[in-house]
Write a protein that holds these residues in place. Structure first.
Motif, mmCIF file in Angstrom:
data_model
loop_
_atom_site.group_PDB
_atom_site.id
_atom_site.type_symbol
_atom_site.label_atom_id
_atom_site.label_comp_id
_atom_site.label_asym_id
_atom_site.label_seq_id
_atom_site.Cartn_x
_atom_site.Cartn_y
_atom_site.Cartn_z
ATOM 1 N N LEU A 1 0.802 -1.224 0.000
ATOM 2 C CA LEU A 1 0.000 0.000 0.000
ATOM 3 C C LEU A 1 0.836 1.275 0.000
ATOM 4 O O LEU A 1 0.451 2.278 -0.577
ATOM 5 C CB LEU A 1 -0.938 0.035 1.215
ATOM 6 C CG LEU A 1 -2.055 -0.998 1.222
ATOM 7 C CD1 LEU A 1 -2.849 -0.907 2.522
ATOM 8 C CD2 LEU A 1 -2.967 -0.788 0.026
ATOM 9 N N ASN A 2 1.988 1.258 0.686
ATOM 10 C CA ASN A 2 2.797 2.471 0.850
ATOM 11 C C ASN A 2 4.214 2.256 0.340
ATOM 12 O O ASN A 2 4.783 1.180 0.500
ATOM 13 C CB ASN A 2 2.830 2.882 2.322
ATOM 14 C CG ASN A 2 1.447 3.218 2.831
ATOM 15 O OD1 ASN A 2 0.769 4.074 2.278
ATOM 16 N ND2 ASN A 2 1.018 2.522 3.871
ATOM 17 N N TYR A 3 4.778 3.308 -0.225
ATOM 18 C CA TYR A 3 6.125 3.250 -0.798
ATOM 19 C C TYR A 3 6.909 4.484 -0.382
ATOM 20 O O TYR A 3 6.342 5.507 -0.028
ATOM 21 C CB TYR A 3 6.051 3.213 -2.336
ATOM 22 C CG TYR A 3 5.376 1.982 -2.865
ATOM 23 C CD1 TYR A 3 6.086 0.822 -3.088
ATOM 24 C CD2 TYR A 3 4.013 1.989 -3.125
ATOM 25 C CE1 TYR A 3 5.466 -0.313 -3.570
ATOM 26 C CE2 TYR A 3 3.375 0.858 -3.614
ATOM 27 C CZ TYR A 3 4.108 -0.291 -3.832
ATOM 28 O OH TYR A 3 3.486 -1.407 -4.304
ATOM 29 N N GLN A 4 8.234 4.348 -0.471
ATOM 30 C CA GLN A 4 9.119 5.486 -0.299
ATOM 31 C C GLN A 4 10.246 5.391 -1.316
ATOM 32 O O GLN A 4 10.428 4.358 -1.963
ATOM 33 C CB GLN A 4 9.650 5.592 1.124
ATOM 34 C CG GLN A 4 9.985 4.328 1.805
ATOM 35 C CD GLN A 4 10.291 4.532 3.280
ATOM 36 O OE1 GLN A 4 10.592 5.612 3.737
ATOM 37 N NE2 GLN A 4 10.238 3.454 4.010
ATOM 38 N N ILE A 5 10.967 6.472 -1.468
ATOM 39 C CA ILE A 5 12.079 6.507 -2.420
ATOM 40 C C ILE A 5 13.051 5.382 -2.094
ATOM 41 O O ILE A 5 13.383 5.141 -0.943
ATOM 42 C CB ILE A 5 12.783 7.876 -2.381
ATOM 43 C CG1 ILE A 5 11.835 8.953 -2.894
ATOM 44 C CG2 ILE A 5 14.075 7.864 -3.201
ATOM 45 C CD1 ILE A 5 12.352 10.367 -2.753
ATOM 46 N N GLY A 6 13.486 4.666 -3.128
ATOM 47 C CA GLY A 6 14.405 3.552 -2.972
ATOM 48 C C GLY A 6 13.720 2.193 -2.956
ATOM 49 O O GLY A 6 14.371 1.175 -3.169
#
Length: 133
Positions: A94-99
């Motif tokens: 559901l959630n992502y971040q850079i990298g």
């Protein structure tokens, strides 16, 4: 990882003089624009390109096809409107971040009305994978 930045999306453009025949060459790039995750599946060289962008925020998304070419004065030649007929998106989380790596499946159909009021169908279905930059 040989799949990073890849897509296996079958993308058809029906009703346009520039029938899409290059979806097997499409690459997937993902990045954040503010809080919105953008997943760009397409091909381009800086002067012309086509594909589609998935905008994802708070478990909601919108799919927008694009076709662009730069005119002699460097302005994009595009004045189309799009109407989504249907769209579905499956992501590996559901959630992502850079990298992070992102993997998903997309299926959509939209109708473009171009500047000449001609209707063009955009149909896409398949998988994609990329690292978020």
């Amino acid at each position: 990882d040989t799949l990073r930045g890849s897509s296996g999306v079958d993308y058809k453009v029906i009703g346009d003089a520039h029938q899409n025949k290059f979806s097997t060459l499409y690459k997937c790039k993902s990045y954040f624009s503010g809080d919105t995750l953008k997943i760009n599946i397409g091909i381009g060289n800086g002067h012309a390109g086509n594909g589609f962008i998935i905008s994802y925020l708070n478990n909601r998304f919108y799919t927008a096809p694009y076709l662009y070419s730069l005119t002699v004065n460097g302005v994009e030649d595009s004045a189309s409107e799009y109407r989504i007929v249907h769209q579905s998106l499956i992501l590996d989380r559901l959630n992502y971040q850079i990298g992070d790596s992102i993997w998903g499946k997309i299926k959509f159909k939209s109708i473009e009305t171009n500047i000449d009021k001609k209707e063009i169908e955009h149909i896409g279905e398949g998988y994609f994978r990329a690292k978020i930059n």
